[in-house]
Design a protein around this motif. Structure first.
Motif, PDB file in Angstrom:
ATOM      1  N   GLY A 103       0.896  -1.203  -0.030  1.00 27.20           N
ATOM      2  CA  GLY A 103      -0.057   0.026  -0.132  1.00 27.20           C
ATOM      3  C   GLY A 103       0.905   1.130   0.061  1.00 27.20           C
ATOM      4  O   GLY A 103       0.773   2.038   0.968  1.00 27.20           O
ATOM      5  N   GLU A 127       2.394  -1.944  -4.550  1.00 30.89           N
ATOM      6  CA  GLU A 127       1.179  -0.883  -4.819  1.00 30.89           C
ATOM      7  C   GLU A 127       0.675  -1.474  -6.299  1.00 30.89           C
ATOM      8  O   GLU A 127       1.192  -1.853  -7.272  1.00 30.89           O
ATOM      9  CB  GLU A 127       1.641   0.449  -5.140  1.00 30.89           C
ATOM     10  CG  GLU A 127       0.466   1.449  -5.487  1.00 30.89           C
ATOM     11  CD  GLU A 127      -0.678   1.576  -4.610  1.00 30.89           C
ATOM     12  OE1 GLU A 127      -1.686   1.001  -5.048  1.00 30.89           O
ATOM     13  OE2 GLU A 127      -0.402   1.742  -3.441  1.00 30.89           O
ATOM     14  N   VAL A 172      -3.551  -1.830   3.758  1.00 28.28           N
ATOM     15  CA  VAL A 172      -4.650  -1.857   2.554  1.00 28.28           C
ATOM     16  C   VAL A 172      -6.018  -2.147   3.215  1.00 28.28           C
ATOM     17  O   VAL A 172      -5.977  -2.455   4.515  1.00 28.28           O
ATOM     18  CB  VAL A 172      -4.030  -3.166   1.724  1.00 28.28           C
ATOM     19  CG1 VAL A 172      -2.866  -3.050   1.120  1.00 28.28           C
ATOM     20  CG2 VAL A 172      -4.037  -4.442   2.929  1.00 28.28           C
ATOM     21  N   ARG A 173      -6.947  -2.026   2.577  1.00 27.34           N
ATOM     22  CA  ARG A 173      -8.331  -2.165   2.852  1.00 27.34           C
ATOM     23  C   ARG A 173      -8.723  -3.451   3.656  1.00 27.34           C
ATOM     24  O   ARG A 173      -9.421  -3.568   4.772  1.00 27.34           O
ATOM     25  CB  ARG A 173      -9.299  -1.966   1.640  1.00 27.34           C
ATOM     26  CG  ARG A 173     -10.774  -1.830   2.132  1.00 27.34           C
ATOM     27  CD  ARG A 173     -11.576  -1.647   0.950  1.00 27.34           C
ATOM     28  NE  ARG A 173     -11.363  -0.703   0.106  1.00 27.34           N
ATOM     29  CZ  ARG A 173     -11.653   0.706   0.082  1.00 27.34           C
ATOM     30  NH1 ARG A 173     -12.703   0.871   1.017  1.00 27.34           N
ATOM     31  NH2 ARG A 173     -11.266   1.466  -0.723  1.00 27.34           N
TER      32      ARG A 173
END
Length: 300
Positions: A103, A127, A172-173
């Motif tokens: 990320g 990324e 990250v999500r």
């Protein structure tokens, strides 16, 4: 004294701060007049330089804090210095460290990692979106960092490209979706960390960490409250940057045999109930044969 090509911080009479790279070329135009490059190159750190209309600008060597706050062009949410410092200490980042970051974003934490690991360390930043990876690299170059950083445009759902690194950080999500890839990337017992904005995401992550192999789990939130530096009426500032994210830490290793489970009482009870049901089902049908229908008849 700054040399050509070096980054300096300029502070205006009103306290506004600018980062500039001193290079031969056009003079710097400000709202307080023009600063001549020749005057800046002739100044020592801590000196003041006058604009063409006599306004003084302070010349300072920027710290990492200044570079993160002023030198990172943002297109994504960045980590704040208040989280960065705690992360570096908890992850054990220092000269020679090999660390994975997933990320990359705009690069505030990548910059801190690059600064901390030094010339003998290595930062591997992942990324998925190429435009953010390029932004990250540009920001690092702008503040004179990044020579020890490898950029990977890569979906970490396919795993990491390194093995045996010293530490790992995920921003990250859905980090729980990638937890299974972490053990292959880090050395046994390596510290790992995660940044998440909401409590329900943290809960989802903790469930994944319980499945292992992770131990020494910690969840923290870092708050910094500044105070007015006025001796006669010292008190807290009226405003502060409060919640910016939850930090979750762990070590990548199996829990010791007999160690207490991290689960809640309700989930422990539910797991025990499911085990009992499975045991009863196995006892009722020890050979695994098909059971007759409820009416006792055979299937047609």
């Amino acid at each position: 004294m700054p040399n050509p090509g070096q980054l300096v911080m300029l502070i205006s009479p009103k306290g506004k701060r600018y980062l500039r790279t001193l290079e031969d070329g056009p003079d710097i135009h400000t709202g307080d007049g023009v600063l001549r490059i020749a005057d800046l190159l002739a100044a020592a750190y801590g000196d003041t330089v006058q604009t063409h209309i006599g306004q003084p600008y302070r010349v300072l060597k920027p710290t990492l804090y200044d570079c993160v706050k002023l030198g990172i062009k943002r297109q994504t949410q960045i980590l704040y210095p208040k989280e960065i410092g705690y992360l570096l200490v908890k992850l054990g980042i220092g000269p020679g460290t090999r660390v994975i970051e997933a990320g990359s974003g705009s690069g505030s934490f990548t910059a801190a990692l690059s600064f901390a690991v030094g010339q003998t360390g290595r930062v591997y930043t992942y990324e998925r979106r190429p435009e953010f990876s390029q932004l990250n690299a540009r920001n690092l170059r702008r503040i004179g960092l990044g020579a020890n950083v490898e950029h990977h445009v890569h979906d970490i759902a396919e795993g990491f490209l390194q093995t045996g690194v010293d530490a790992l950080f995920l921003d990250v999500r859905e980090p729980w979706a990638y937890a299974a890839h972490i053990p292959a990337a880090v050395m046994p017992g390596a510290p790992v960390a995660f940044l998440l904005p909401t409590v329900n995401q943290v809960s989802e992550l903790l469930v994944a960490l319980e499945a292992g192999p992770f131990d020494e789990v910690e969840v923290a939130e870092v708050l910094v409250r500044r105070w007015k530096p006025v001796p006669d009426r010292i008190r807290p500032e009226d405003r502060m940057i409060a919640h910016t994210g939850f930090l979750t830490f762990a070590r990548c290793m199996e829990r010791l045999e007999g160690a207490a489970s991290l689960g809640t009482r309700e989930r422990k009870q539910d797991a025990a109930r499911r085990r009992r049901e499975a045991e009863r089902a196995a006892q009722a049908d020890p050979d695994g044969a098909d059971l007759p229908d409820e009416d006792g008849g055979e299937d047609e």
